[in-house]
Design an enzyme around this catalytic site. Structure first.
Site, PDB file in Angstrom:
ATOM      1  N   SER A  41       0.832  -1.190   0.000  1.00 55.41           N
ATOM      2  CA  SER A  41       0.000   0.000   0.000  1.00 55.41           C
ATOM      3  C   SER A  41       0.881   1.260   0.000  1.00 55.41           C
ATOM      4  O   SER A  41       1.680   1.446  -0.914  1.00 55.41           O
ATOM      5  CB  SER A  41      -0.955  -0.043   1.192  1.00 55.41           C
ATOM      6  N   CYS A  42       0.767   2.109   1.018  1.00 57.64           N
ATOM      7  CA  CYS A  42       1.627   3.304   1.066  1.00 57.64           C
ATOM      8  C   CYS A  42       3.106   2.918   1.029  1.00 57.64           C
ATOM      9  O   CYS A  42       3.931   3.650   0.469  1.00 57.64           O
ATOM     10  CB  CYS A  42       1.341   4.100   2.331  1.00 57.64           C
TER      11      CYS A  42
END
Length: 258
Positions: free
Chosen positions: A97-98
């Site tokens: 994700s991030c």
């Protein structure tokens, strides 16, 4: 019978499960709000040929008292220096994700500095640069933001039911989502390392149509692999995910030393 090495902090930014016999290093970048120990269980799943490193960012776990970064540029600049002890030899990046967005930006920054980059880039649950139609979460009202985080998953039930802990976690989650949802990657030339994109089949933050754009970010091979589950599919089947990474990593390491 040998025991798996323990993931332990060595510097503010580096946690490592040392493997004296390793010939490749997997450097992992955690998802929003998470710390290095999100990857602690992987130490027992990786073979002795691969050493596990996890990045610890400000604002979480043993660095909870520190302010998280609010701009991508300074964060990446700090990491190009802070991670130098583990950027030698043969290594790959994995980010979820991030963390995937961060791994990608760091790979580009290393190239810009003329430094060796990862042999392989593993990007998990992250839409490609320029993808549209992804729901933006960071500016939601508090109640809606908290509900969105719980719906995505990845938060232990014990934590989710502890109001005090959640009150401490939500600002860090919001800061991470704000950091990356506002960020626009520079239109640089593609990387030359292989990219493997991993995602859950039912992930609303990384739908299938948002992932194909990663192919334009490398001149090497780009594979897109789906697993059952949602945004945190990799928590449900860590052994399967680590096996996939290991196969590709050790092939890359063999190619570098051939």
């Amino acid at each position: 019978m040998s025991t798996a090495p323990e993931l332990a902090g060595e510097t503010p930014y580096i946690w490592r499960a040392r493997q004296p016999r390793s010939r490749h290093r997997l450097i992992c970048f955690p998802h929003a709000g998470a710390g290095a120990t999100a990857y602690a269980d992987w130490a027992a799943l990786l073979p002795p040929e691969v050493e596990l490193v996890a990045v610890q960012l400000p604002g979480r776990q043993d660095r909870i008292a520190e302010e998280p970064f609010t701009e991508v540029g300074p964060l990446v600049s700090v990491l190009t220096h802070a991670l130098r002890p583990v950027l030698g030899g043969s290594f790959s990046f994995f980010g979820h994700s991030c963390g995937a967005a961060l791994a990608f930006e760091l790979a580009k920054a290393l190239r810009a500095k003329g430094q060796p980059g990862p042999d392989h880039l593993f990007l998990s649950a992250q839409a490609a640069p320029g993808a549209t139609g992804i729901r933006q979460l960071h500016a939601l009202p508090d109640d809606e933001f908290r509900d969105a985080m719980l719906t995505l998953g990845g938060i232990d039930e014990e934590i989710a039911n502890d109001e005090f802990v959640m009150d401490s976690l939500v600002p860090v989650l919001r800061a991470d989502f704000a950091l990356w949802e506002r960020h626009r990657t520079a239109p640089d030339a593609p990387l030359d390392c292989p990219i493997t994109v991993l995602a859950g089949e039912d992930d609303p933050q990384a739908p299938k149509e948002s992932l194909e754009g990663w192919r334009a970010q490398t001149t090497a091979e780009c594979a897109v692999l789906f697993h059952p589950g949602g945004h945190f599919y990799f928590l449900d089947s860590p052994g399967t995910v680590v096996s996939t990474l290991t196969e590709k990593m050790l092939g890359a390491a063999a190619g570098r030393t051939a």
